[in-house]
Write a protein that holds these residues in place. Structure first.
Motif, mmCIF file in Angstrom:
data_model
loop_
_atom_site.group_PDB
_atom_site.id
_atom_site.type_symbol
_atom_site.label_atom_id
_atom_site.label_comp_id
_atom_site.label_asym_id
_atom_site.label_seq_id
_atom_site.Cartn_x
_atom_site.Cartn_y
_atom_site.Cartn_z
ATOM 1 N N PHE A 10 1.441 6.641 4.345
ATOM 2 C CA PHE A 10 0.859 5.492 3.656
ATOM 3 C C PHE A 10 0.297 5.902 2.297
ATOM 4 O O PHE A 10 0.564 5.252 1.284
ATOM 5 N N TYR A 65 1.883 4.714 -1.253
ATOM 6 C CA TYR A 65 1.015 3.907 -2.115
ATOM 7 C C TYR A 65 0.880 4.546 -3.497
ATOM 8 O O TYR A 65 0.940 3.858 -4.511
ATOM 9 N N SER A 86 2.208 3.260 -7.205
ATOM 10 C CA SER A 86 1.228 3.097 -8.279
ATOM 11 C C SER A 86 1.611 3.839 -9.553
ATOM 12 O O SER A 86 1.023 3.587 -10.603
ATOM 13 N N ALA A 109 -2.439 -4.563 -5.350
ATOM 14 C CA ALA A 109 -2.822 -3.745 -4.199
ATOM 15 C C ALA A 109 -2.303 -4.305 -2.881
ATOM 16 O O ALA A 109 -1.899 -3.542 -1.996
ATOM 17 N N LYS A 167 1.465 -3.542 -2.573
ATOM 18 C CA LYS A 167 1.674 -2.108 -2.353
ATOM 19 C C LYS A 167 1.221 -1.693 -0.960
ATOM 20 O O LYS A 167 1.855 -0.854 -0.323
ATOM 21 N N SER A 168 0.138 -2.294 -0.459
ATOM 22 C CA SER A 168 -0.348 -1.969 0.881
ATOM 23 C C SER A 168 0.637 -2.399 1.962
ATOM 24 O O SER A 168 0.896 -1.656 2.911
ATOM 25 N N ALA A 211 3.709 -0.089 1.724
ATOM 26 C CA ALA A 211 3.383 1.249 2.207
ATOM 27 C C ALA A 211 3.222 1.266 3.716
ATOM 28 O O ALA A 211 3.639 2.218 4.385
#
Length: 80
Positions: A10, A14, A18, A53, A56-57, A60
């Motif tokens: 994870f 992530y 980024s 975020a 992406k969370s 991931a």
């Protein structure tokens, strides 16, 4: 499934997601002439980590779950 594999996957996914935001030009802090290098660095890193975020969370989580489940499946097959 080990939690270490999931967390490591994870975090790495992530951070990989980024990277484009870290390399982006045009953050608000770039245009402040009195900002120090440390302030610019902190602004760019925090902006890169927090921009999009949620997306992406979710990505991931999906990727790290699939990778950790593949590793778990391979371990189970080797034991048989």
């Amino acid at each position: 499934m080990k939690i270490k594999t999931f967390l490591l996957g994870f975090i790495s996914v992530y951070l990989l997601l980024s990277v484009p935001a870290f390399l982006g030009i045009g953050s608000v802090i770039d245009w402040v002439p009195e900002a120090t290098f440390a302030q610019k660095f902190n602004g760019i890193v925090m902006d890169g980590l927090t921009r999009h975020a949620l997306i992406k969370s979710v990505l991931a989580t999906i990727i790290s779950l699939s990778v950790s489940l593949l590793f778990f499946r391979d371990r189970v097959r080797k034991r048989r």
